[in-house]
Scaffold this active site. Structure first.
Site, PDB file in Angstrom:
ATOM      1  CE  LYS A 171      -0.899  66.750 -48.126  1.00 21.98           C
ATOM      2  NZ  LYS A 171       0.095  66.536 -49.369  1.00 21.98           N
ATOM      3  CE  LYS A 181       3.391  68.817 -42.210  1.00 18.88           C
ATOM      4  NZ  LYS A 181       3.309  67.899 -43.131  1.00 18.88           N
ATOM      5  CE  LYS A 226       6.031  70.837 -49.449  1.00 15.81           C
ATOM      6  NZ  LYS A 226       6.572  69.853 -50.616  1.00 15.81           N
TER       7      LYS A 226
END
Ligand code: TYM
Length: 341
Positions: free
Chosen positions: A119, A201, A204
């Protein structure tokens, strides 16, 4: 250790962006199964809004998504009579316990978190402290309720291990206080992959909207996404984890298997003489028919904010006193003076 207390199941989901089929299969479906299976446990399912603030948010959208998340919890089958459903920021003990746990957590431990590395790489030059300290807040979510079983998908495993380390550190430094929480990770579906990039993966915040099934999207779009999912050139509906070429079909077989409770070997047999087109057509119907009632209920519930507020008020009221009892115990153990009342 608090062996006499009722055991607790606890998990949380961030109201960031839109929830995906990965969140449903890897986490929410399990929340509902555990709600029924573990009848004599306390069940706490949290909407972790403070976690969502670790990446930039549009305030009005975050607020709306918090309600949408609650509507989804209810729509998939969480029952406020059986589970405490509440918003993280409504119980101020989460942030208070985080502070204490921060003082027991090493910078090196947080630096090793792979999700932080991923992130922060996306955030560019400004990396906020919250993003770095996020796993400590997650530990506080768990330890504030002395939770035992934590249903999560694969990507939260490392954070859960850190929560265990922090609990052990506290118990060792002061005295036995926290249970050591245990991850409950589904054998199948703990990592649903992106339909277009099955090496990643399903997320969102995915860059490829075509590869991500959003739980609340138009179901015609859902069907199209399944039908255009990438597969491979060997044209065999066969699960083979050792072959990266089969990542697409492995993922589709996993989705099929988890949503229909059918063994993968059974599905392979059923489609032994079929092509990918037929298989994907059937799978798109399975996904659409799974999501249809969830979406309908979600959309209906979202119209009644008063009702949703009521659920949140009740959920917070149910957990408040045990949270503060635990926090007072922690404060006392670390040497803080109890306030005169
Ligand atoms: P979050 O909001 O990213 O994801 C919520 C849950 O969904 C699972 N998940 C997946 N499972 C399978 N396949 C996928 N593609 C997929 N994507 C997400 C996640 O593993 C997770 O279980 N830090 C947590 C939320 C949290 C929490 C907690 C969880 C905060 N406090 C305390 C447990 C206990 C998070 O960001 O999950």
């Amino acid at each position: 250790m608090e062996n006499t207390e009722k055991k607790t199941i606890l998990s949380g989901i961030q109201p960031t962006n839109n929830l995906t089929l990965g969140n449903y299969i890897g986490a929410m479906k399990n929340f509902v199964n555990m709600q029924d299976k573990y009848q004599d446990y306390t069940k706490n399912y949290i909407i972790v809004d403070l976690h969502a603030l670790t990446v930039p948010q549009v305030p009005s959208e975050l607020r709306e998504r918090t309600y949408s998340m609650l509507a989804l919890y209810l729509a998939v089958g969480l029952d406020p009579e059986k589970s405490n459903i509440f918003v993280q920021s409504h119980i101020t003990g989460h942030t208070e316990l985080t502070w204490i746990l921060n003082t027991l957590t090493g910078m090196g431990q947080l630096n090793r978190m792979t999700q932080y590395k991923d992130k922060s790489a996306k955030e560019g030059t400004f990396i906020n402290v919250g993003l770095f300290a996020y796993p400590v807040l997650m530990a506080a979510d768990i330890l504030l309720y002395n939770a035992n079983l934590i249903p999560i998908g694969d990507d939260q495993k490392q954070h859960l291990e850190l929560s265990r380390d922090i609990a052990e550190k506290f118990n060792y430094t002061y005295s036995p206080t926290f249970n050591i929480p245990e991850a409950i990770i589904p054998k199948q579906g703990a990592r649903i992959m992106d339909l277009q990039h099955p090496e990643n993966k399903m997320s969102k915040s995915a860059e490829s909207p075509k590869g991500t099934i959003i739980l609340t999207e138009d179901l015609n779009i859902t069907a199209k996404k399944i039908k255009s999912a990438v597969t491979d050139s060997d044209m065999e509906i066969r699960y083979d984890q050792s072959n990266p070429e089969k990542a697409g079909i492995n993922n589709l077989l996993t989705i099929y298997s988890t949503l229909t409770d059918t063994e993968i070997s059974e599905i392979e047999k059923k489609y032994v003489n079929s092509g990918y087109g037929d298989f994907k057509k059937d799978l798109s119907e399975i996904v659409v028919e799974t999501l249809r009632p969830i979406k309908e209920k979600h959309d209906e519930l979202l119209k009644d904010k008063k009702y949703l507020d009521q659920i949140l008020k009740q959920g917070a009221a149910n957990v408040q006193s045990s949270a503060y009892k635990l926090l007072s115990k922690v404060y006392k153990k670390v040497g803080l003076v109890a306030p005169a009342r």
